[in-house]
Motif scaffolding. Structure first.
Motif, PDB file in Angstrom:
ATOM      1  N   GLN A   6     -57.893  19.622 -25.077  1.00  0.00           N
ATOM      2  CA  GLN A   6     -59.504  19.969 -24.951  1.00  0.00           C
ATOM      3  C   GLN A   6     -59.744  21.290 -25.857  1.00  0.00           C
ATOM      4  O   GLN A   6     -60.814  21.116 -26.384  1.00  0.00           O
ATOM      5  CB  GLN A   6     -59.838  20.383 -23.424  1.00  0.00           C
ATOM      6  N   LEU A   7     -58.810  22.080 -25.809  1.00  0.00           N
ATOM      7  CA  LEU A   7     -59.088  23.329 -26.726  1.00  0.00           C
ATOM      8  C   LEU A   7     -59.179  22.902 -28.141  1.00  0.00           C
ATOM      9  O   LEU A   7     -59.916  23.444 -29.058  1.00  0.00           O
ATOM     10  CB  LEU A   7     -58.160  24.328 -26.516  1.00  0.00           C
ATOM     11  N   TYR A   8     -58.296  22.154 -28.560  1.00  0.00           N
ATOM     12  CA  TYR A   8     -58.027  21.452 -29.713  1.00  0.00           C
ATOM     13  C   TYR A   8     -59.432  20.849 -30.286  1.00  0.00           C
ATOM     14  O   TYR A   8     -60.008  21.142 -31.492  1.00  0.00           O
ATOM     15  CB  TYR A   8     -56.929  20.487 -29.953  1.00  0.00           C
ATOM     16  N   TYR A   9     -60.072  19.889 -29.539  1.00  0.00           N
ATOM     17  CA  TYR A   9     -61.164  19.140 -29.865  1.00  0.00           C
ATOM     18  C   TYR A   9     -62.326  20.210 -29.818  1.00  0.00           C
ATOM     19  O   TYR A   9     -63.177  20.234 -30.915  1.00  0.00           O
ATOM     20  CB  TYR A   9     -61.462  18.406 -28.570  1.00  0.00           C
ATOM     21  N   ALA A  10     -62.401  21.168 -28.967  1.00  0.00           N
ATOM     22  CA  ALA A  10     -63.699  22.206 -29.013  1.00  0.00           C
ATOM     23  C   ALA A  10     -63.478  22.882 -30.388  1.00  0.00           C
ATOM     24  O   ALA A  10     -64.386  23.269 -31.017  1.00  0.00           O
ATOM     25  CB  ALA A  10     -63.432  23.187 -27.892  1.00  0.00           C
ATOM     26  N   LEU A  11     -61.939  23.327 -30.866  1.00  0.00           N
ATOM     27  CA  LEU A  11     -62.139  24.066 -31.785  1.00  0.00           C
ATOM     28  C   LEU A  11     -62.422  23.331 -33.191  1.00  0.00           C
ATOM     29  O   LEU A  11     -63.283  23.521 -34.130  1.00  0.00           O
ATOM     30  CB  LEU A  11     -60.753  24.605 -32.432  1.00  0.00           C
ATOM     31  N   ALA A  12     -62.361  21.847 -33.165  1.00  0.00           N
ATOM     32  CA  ALA A  12     -62.610  20.953 -34.136  1.00  0.00           C
ATOM     33  C   ALA A  12     -64.003  21.035 -34.338  1.00  0.00           C
ATOM     34  O   ALA A  12     -64.717  20.791 -35.351  1.00  0.00           O
ATOM     35  CB  ALA A  12     -61.917  19.619 -34.010  1.00  0.00           C
ATOM     36  N   HIS A  18     -70.290  19.182 -35.599  1.00  0.00           N
ATOM     37  CA  HIS A  18     -70.540  17.703 -35.646  1.00  0.00           C
ATOM     38  C   HIS A  18     -69.668  16.824 -34.892  1.00  0.00           C
ATOM     39  O   HIS A  18     -68.572  16.696 -35.144  1.00  0.00           O
ATOM     40  CB  HIS A  18     -70.786  17.187 -37.024  1.00  0.00           C
ATOM     41  N   PHE A  19     -70.119  16.299 -33.715  1.00  0.00           N
ATOM     42  CA  PHE A  19     -69.236  15.780 -33.006  1.00  0.00           C
ATOM     43  C   PHE A  19     -68.591  14.486 -33.515  1.00  0.00           C
ATOM     44  O   PHE A  19     -67.136  14.132 -33.430  1.00  0.00           O
ATOM     45  CB  PHE A  19     -69.903  15.028 -31.542  1.00  0.00           C
ATOM     46  N   LYS A  20     -69.071  13.619 -34.218  1.00  0.00           N
ATOM     47  CA  LYS A  20     -68.479  12.597 -35.028  1.00  0.00           C
ATOM     48  C   LYS A  20     -67.525  12.909 -36.193  1.00  0.00           C
ATOM     49  O   LYS A  20     -66.304  12.314 -36.030  1.00  0.00           O
ATOM     50  CB  LYS A  20     -69.539  11.475 -35.774  1.00  0.00           C
ATOM     51  N   ARG A  21     -67.829  13.937 -37.040  1.00  0.00           N
ATOM     52  CA  ARG A  21     -66.872  14.221 -37.964  1.00  0.00           C
ATOM     53  C   ARG A  21     -65.687  15.072 -36.923  1.00  0.00           C
ATOM     54  O   ARG A  21     -64.402  14.863 -37.736  1.00  0.00           O
ATOM     55  CB  ARG A  21     -67.520  15.463 -38.794  1.00  0.00           C
ATOM     56  N   ALA A  22     -65.981  15.664 -36.001  1.00  0.00           N
ATOM     57  CA  ALA A  22     -64.860  16.189 -35.323  1.00  0.00           C
ATOM     58  C   ALA A  22     -63.675  15.121 -34.675  1.00  0.00           C
ATOM     59  O   ALA A  22     -62.554  15.592 -34.956  1.00  0.00           O
ATOM     60  CB  ALA A  22     -65.337  17.201 -34.231  1.00  0.00           C
ATOM     61  N   ALA A  23     -64.455  14.371 -34.191  1.00  0.00           N
ATOM     62  CA  ALA A  23     -63.741  13.096 -33.706  1.00  0.00           C
ATOM     63  C   ALA A  23     -62.726  12.537 -34.746  1.00  0.00           C
ATOM     64  O   ALA A  23     -61.661  12.132 -34.674  1.00  0.00           O
ATOM     65  CB  ALA A  23     -64.606  12.025 -32.954  1.00  0.00           C
ATOM     66  N   GLU A  24     -63.492  12.265 -35.999  1.00  0.00           N
ATOM     67  CA  GLU A  24     -62.811  11.674 -37.013  1.00  0.00           C
ATOM     68  C   GLU A  24     -61.482  12.591 -37.307  1.00  0.00           C
ATOM     69  O   GLU A  24     -60.399  12.174 -37.824  1.00  0.00           O
ATOM     70  CB  GLU A  24     -63.486  11.495 -38.354  1.00  0.00           C
ATOM     71  N   ALA A  25     -61.821  14.088 -37.335  1.00  0.00           N
ATOM     72  CA  ALA A  25     -60.611  14.858 -37.814  1.00  0.00           C
ATOM     73  C   ALA A  25     -59.466  14.842 -36.721  1.00  0.00           C
ATOM     74  O   ALA A  25     -58.352  14.904 -37.160  1.00  0.00           O
ATOM     75  CB  ALA A  25     -61.065  16.285 -37.928  1.00  0.00           C
TER      76      ALA A  25
END
Length: 296
Positions: A6-12, A18-25
């Motif tokens: 969860q922390l990794y996703y939040a930092l992304a 941008h949620f979509k670009r973070a999800a792709e990363a």
């Protein structure tokens, strides 16, 4: 419970806003990322991000969370680095005890190979007699020790890496110096000088020759092999030295002869001693391999 994922996703999301670009990363779907962050915010009791269809902003509370998250992830990266390095030998400093009849002859052969194969290795050397080193290993004061076997070290493991014989050292021209080998019977008539009590080399030499303790020294109490060789040069008697010391002690003295002791060998064996539960056995195994290469 809050997870590192969860922390990794939040930092992304903080990085891309941008949620979509973070999800792709993060190589996950946008819905999975959004669900994970929604669960995180629910666990925290406040929002980390303000978001709508056009933009994503970090909330004041969210900034504090993300600073801590960055710190946590950095610490985890460091733990992973430590774990990876732990699998590599000689990553951390290691303290090795070595007895005086080995240290000055073995270490110069080893260090060039060590610097070449393990340039980051840090070895701390403690030179002491065998009985002192055995107790230091037992008490955990040093990691390991190199001693000559046989020697009593009950409760410790030993890893042998070298075997060698003794050579009789005398002035050229003395009886038996024209021979290729000398027996203990022939040595019994020579004025044999060995190290003083407490040095295991004396015990090993007497055992190899099957001689009683009173047959050597005759009042002398040398503490080093170099001293014994100097006493031979001074015509005070003869001595026995191990094979690995020949080049250092004899090669430069044209007045001396070194004759192989013709008694069942090996006359002494060199080994590491280690506590059975020692946690960095890979480092000891690496040193054993290194020493074998160095002594060939």
């Amino acid at each position: 419970m809050i997870s590192t994922k969860q922390l990794y996703y939040a930092l992304a999301v903080e990085k891309t806003l941008h949620f979509k670009r973070a999800a792709e990363a993060c190589n996950i779907s946008q819905s999975a990322l959004s669900t994970a962050l929604a669960t995180l915010e629910q666990q925290l009791g406040f929002n980390i991000f303000e978001r709508d269809n056009k933009k994503v902003l970090v909330t004041p509370q969210g900034k504090d969370v993300l600073v801590r998250a960055q710190r946590i992830m950095a610490e985890l990266d460091e733990l992973e680095f430590i774990a990876e390095n732990q699998q590599m030998p000689l990553t951390y400093p290691i303290t090795i005890g070595v007895i005086p009849t080995i240290a000055p002859f073995l270490l110069p052969k080893v260090f060039p190979h060590l610097n070449e194969q393990y340039p980051a290795a840090k070895l701390n050397i403690v030179e002491e007699q065998s009985h002192v080193l055995v107790e230091m290993v037992r008490r955990g004061e040093i990691d390991t020790a190199i001693i000559a076997m046989p020697y009593p070290c009950d409760g410790l493991l030993s890893m042998e890496f070298w075997q060698e014989d003794f050579y009789w050292v005398a002035l050229k021209g003395e009886q038996f110096t024209d021979q290729a080998e000398v027996t203990s019977y022939e040595l019994s008539s020579s004025h044999l000088m060995l190290l003083k009590e407490g040095h295991c080399l004396k015990d090993h030499a007497l055992a190899a020759c099957r001689l009683p303790p009173q047959s050597a020294n005759h009042g002398f109490g040398a503490t080093s092999l170099n001293t014994l060789v100097q006493m031979v040069l001074g015509r005070m008697g003869t001595t026995l030295i191990p094979e690995m010391a020949l080049k250092s002690l004899i090669a430069q003295n044209s007045e001396l002869s070194a004759i192989h002791l013709n008694e069942p060998g090996p006359h002494r064996r060199l080994a590491f001693i280690i506590r059975p539960n020692y946690t960095r056995m890979r480092s000891i195994e690496a040193l054993v391999t290194l020493l074998k290469q160095s002594l060939i």
